[in-house]
Motif scaffolding. Structure first.
Motif, short mmCIF file in Angstrom:
data_model
loop_
_atom_site.label_atom_id
_atom_site.label_comp_id
_atom_site.label_asym_id
_atom_site.label_seq_id
_atom_site.Cartn_x
_atom_site.Cartn_y
_atom_site.Cartn_z
N ASP A 67 -55.62 -9.00 -17.60
CA ASP A 67 -56.60 -9.83 -16.90
C ASP A 67 -56.13 -10.16 -15.49
OD1 ASP A 67 -58.96 -10.18 -18.24
OD2 ASP A 67 -58.29 -11.91 -19.40
N ALA A 68 -54.88 -10.56 -15.37
CA ALA A 68 -54.35 -10.95 -14.06
C ALA A 68 -54.34 -9.77 -13.10
CB ALA A 68 -52.94 -11.53 -14.22
N ARG A 69 -53.87 -8.62 -13.59
CA ARG A 69 -53.86 -7.43 -12.75
C ARG A 69 -55.29 -6.99 -12.40
NH1 ARG A 69 -49.22 -6.40 -10.12
NH2 ARG A 69 -47.43 -6.27 -11.51
N SER A 70 -56.17 -7.03 -13.38
CA SER A 70 -57.55 -6.60 -13.17
C SER A 70 -58.25 -7.48 -12.14
CB SER A 70 -58.32 -6.62 -14.49
OG SER A 70 -57.74 -5.76 -15.44
N LEU A 130 -91.71 16.99 8.80
CA LEU A 130 -90.66 16.53 7.88
C LEU A 130 -89.31 17.09 8.28
CD1 LEU A 130 -92.37 16.80 4.36
CD2 LEU A 130 -91.92 14.73 5.70
N ARG A 131 -88.30 16.24 8.22
CA ARG A 131 -86.92 16.65 8.46
C ARG A 131 -86.07 16.18 7.29
NH1 ARG A 131 -89.52 19.18 11.20
NH2 ARG A 131 -89.44 19.55 13.46
N SER A 132 -84.96 16.82 7.08
CA SER A 132 -84.07 16.46 5.96
C SER A 132 -82.91 15.62 6.47
CB SER A 132 -83.53 17.72 5.28
OG SER A 132 -84.56 18.41 4.60
N ALA A 133 -82.85 14.38 5.96
CA ALA A 133 -81.70 13.53 6.23
C ALA A 133 -80.70 13.72 5.08
CB ALA A 133 -82.12 12.07 6.32
N VAL A 134 -79.43 13.76 5.42
CA VAL A 134 -78.40 14.05 4.43
C VAL A 134 -77.29 13.00 4.49
CG1 VAL A 134 -76.69 15.72 3.61
CG2 VAL A 134 -78.85 16.53 4.58
N TRP A 135 -76.96 12.46 3.34
CA TRP A 135 -75.85 11.52 3.22
C TRP A 135 -74.82 12.09 2.25
CZ3 TRP A 135 -80.88 10.11 3.64
CH2 TRP A 135 -81.22 9.17 4.63
N VAL A 136 -73.57 11.87 2.55
CA VAL A 136 -72.48 12.31 1.68
C VAL A 136 -72.09 11.16 0.76
CG1 VAL A 136 -70.09 13.13 1.59
CG2 VAL A 136 -71.63 13.94 3.40
N MET A 137 -71.95 11.46 -0.52
CA MET A 137 -71.46 10.47 -1.46
C MET A 137 -70.01 10.10 -1.11
SD MET A 137 -73.50 9.55 -4.05
CE MET A 137 -74.69 10.09 -5.29
N LYS A 138 -69.76 8.82 -0.93
CA LYS A 138 -68.42 8.36 -0.59
C LYS A 138 -67.68 7.90 -1.85
CE LYS A 138 -69.22 8.96 3.81
NZ LYS A 138 -68.49 9.93 4.64
N LYS A 139 -66.37 8.01 -1.80
CA LYS A 139 -65.55 7.72 -2.98
C LYS A 139 -64.67 6.50 -2.74
CE LYS A 139 -65.17 12.64 -4.16
NZ LYS A 139 -64.21 13.76 -4.40
N LEU A 140 -64.74 5.55 -3.65
CA LEU A 140 -63.87 4.37 -3.63
C LEU A 140 -63.03 4.40 -4.90
CD1 LEU A 140 -63.11 1.71 -2.16
CD2 LEU A 140 -64.90 0.59 -3.50
N ARG A 141 -61.73 4.29 -4.74
CA ARG A 141 -60.83 4.37 -5.88
C ARG A 141 -59.84 3.20 -5.88
NH1 ARG A 141 -64.21 7.53 -6.72
NH2 ARG A 141 -64.04 9.71 -7.39
N ARG A 142 -59.47 2.77 -7.06
CA ARG A 142 -58.44 1.75 -7.23
C ARG A 142 -57.76 1.97 -8.57
NH1 ARG A 142 -55.56 -0.96 -3.50
NH2 ARG A 142 -54.56 -2.78 -4.43
N ALA A 143 -56.48 1.65 -8.64
CA ALA A 143 -55.74 1.81 -9.89
C ALA A 143 -55.14 0.47 -10.32
CB ALA A 143 -54.63 2.84 -9.72
N ILE A 144 -55.17 0.23 -11.61
CA ILE A 144 -54.49 -0.93 -12.20
C ILE A 144 -53.22 -0.40 -12.85
CG2 ILE A 144 -54.62 -2.77 -13.91
CD1 ILE A 144 -57.68 -2.66 -13.54
N THR A 145 -52.09 -0.84 -12.36
CA THR A 145 -50.82 -0.32 -12.84
C THR A 145 -49.97 -1.45 -13.43
OG1 THR A 145 -50.85 1.43 -11.18
CG2 THR A 145 -48.74 0.97 -12.23
N ILE A 146 -49.44 -1.21 -14.61
CA ILE A 146 -48.59 -2.19 -15.29
C ILE A 146 -47.26 -1.54 -15.61
CG2 ILE A 146 -48.34 -3.63 -17.35
CD1 ILE A 146 -51.37 -3.84 -17.44
N SER A 147 -46.19 -2.17 -15.19
CA SER A 147 -44.87 -1.57 -15.39
C SER A 147 -44.38 -1.78 -16.81
CB SER A 147 -43.87 -2.18 -14.40
OG SER A 147 -43.57 -3.53 -14.77
N ASP A 148 -43.40 -0.96 -17.19
CA ASP A 148 -42.80 -1.10 -18.51
C ASP A 148 -42.07 -2.44 -18.65
OD1 ASP A 148 -41.84 0.10 -21.11
OD2 ASP A 148 -39.92 -0.31 -20.13
N ASP A 149 -41.48 -2.92 -17.56
CA ASP A 149 -40.80 -4.21 -17.61
C ASP A 149 -41.78 -5.34 -17.92
OD1 ASP A 149 -38.39 -3.06 -17.05
OD2 ASP A 149 -38.44 -3.50 -14.89
N GLU A 150 -42.99 -5.27 -17.32
CA GLU A 150 -44.00 -6.30 -17.59
C GLU A 150 -44.45 -6.23 -19.05
OE1 GLU A 150 -46.38 -6.90 -13.42
OE2 GLU A 150 -46.54 -4.94 -14.39
#
Length: 320
Positions: free
Chosen positions: A119-122, A83-103
């Motif tokens: 809805d449109a931004r999302s 037996l051998r130990s295989a190791v995977w690193v958890m990867k991170k995916l990020r995204r931001a929904i930003t709405i301006s004050d003017d909108e």
């Protein structure tokens, strides 16, 4: 608060208005449009774990010691350190929904306009997340300074096209950790596909789905007889196509598969591991400190694991 709009629509109020937008269906919007992931969900091949790494014991060497016996023959009880130990690193995916004050100011006269704005931004950001995640599923993990998933291009390999290491284990040292790869077949043919399919049959496992590019899907569609076409409502999602089979398994296509590639995958040995509190977790709207805007973060942490690469295969040179 920076301006009248942000004063009128505090973060918690904006969240309340956005509750019934596309963000409430983000799992269906993302996973439901990546059939490989959706199929893993359907097959109960999605697991949840905490922590930043995944360690999995794998057996890469025949332990030997099994023998036919009679009467008082001696049973081999020598411990097998295979037996051998295989190791995977958890990867991170990020995204931001930003709405301006003017909108917000422009839409603040009617809450329905706020919903439409969110809805449109999302929709834009959810589509971006889906594209990034699907691309990573079929990647070799080398892009963006190795921040993305160790995808199928690396997992189903023998160390000659991608890295010699997978899950932290060398495929030069452990030859049973290799996938099956055909780098010479230049055209889609029944014989080439059959060979690749059979090479992926290992122990109790065999391919359960095939995935290729749109171009090679079209090539194969031109070869098969109408009697070979099937209907499978589990694979008829956006970006993929259903209706054609090979050896009884569905053949799908994706715009994220590398050109000239064709995969035979055994989903029984593939697992998607996700951090439950980061499974497309949508945060709250917060005022951006250095901008006149509100922002909501979407977080995903996970890893795609192929536990038996040799139960999968790929062809990489199908130019026609």
């Amino acid at each position: 608060m920076a301006a009248s709009a942000t004063a009128a629509f505090a973060a918690n109020q904006l969240d309340a208005i956005a509750f019934n937008t596309k963000l409430s269906e983000i799992h269906d919007q993302v996973y439901g449009n990546i059939p490989i992931i959706q199929r893993l969900y359907d097959k109960d091949k999605v697991g949840y774990r905490a922590g930043s790494t995944i360690e999995l014991p794998v057996n890469l060497t025949d332990p030997g010691g099994t023998a036919w016996m009679e009467m008082y023959d001696t049973i081999d009880t020598t411990p097998a350190d295979t037996l051998r130990s295989a190791v995977w690193v958890m990867k991170k995916l990020r995204r931001a929904i930003t709405i301006s004050d003017d909108e917000l100011t422009q839409a603040m006269s009617d809450p329905r306009e706020i919903v439409s704005l969110v809805d449109a931004r999302s929709a834009i950001e959810i589509d971006n997340i889906r594209n990034q995640l699907e691309a990573s599923v079929f990647s070799d993990g080398s892009a963006t300074s190795q921040k993305e998933l160790q995808g199928l291009k690396l997992a189903v390999d023998d160390g000659t096209v991608g890295s010699i290491n997978y899950g932290g284990l060398s495929r030069t040292t452990y030859t049973n950790w290799k996938g099956n790869i055909d780098t010479t077949s230049a055209a889609v043919s029944f014989s080439a596909l059959e060979t690749a399919f059979v090479n992926a049959v290992f122990g109790p496992w065999s391919p359960t789905v095939a995935v290729t590019t749109k171009a090679r899907y079209a090539t194969y569609a031109g070869l098969v007889a109408p009697s070979q076409r099937i209907a499978d409502d589990k694979v008829g999602y956006s970006g993929f196509s259903s209706g054609i089979s090979f050896n009884g398994i569905p053949v799908l296509h994706s715009g994220q598969v590398t050109a000239s590639h064709w995969y035979f995958l055994c989903e029984d040995v593939i697992e998607l591991i996700v951090q439950e509190d980061r499974d497309l977790k949508v945060g709250d709207f917060q005022e951006v400190i250095n901008q006149d805007a509100y922002s909501k973060k979407i977080r995903w942490n996970g890893a795609l694991i192929v536990k038996q690469p040799r139960a999968n295969s790929k062809l990489t040179a199908l130019a026609a």
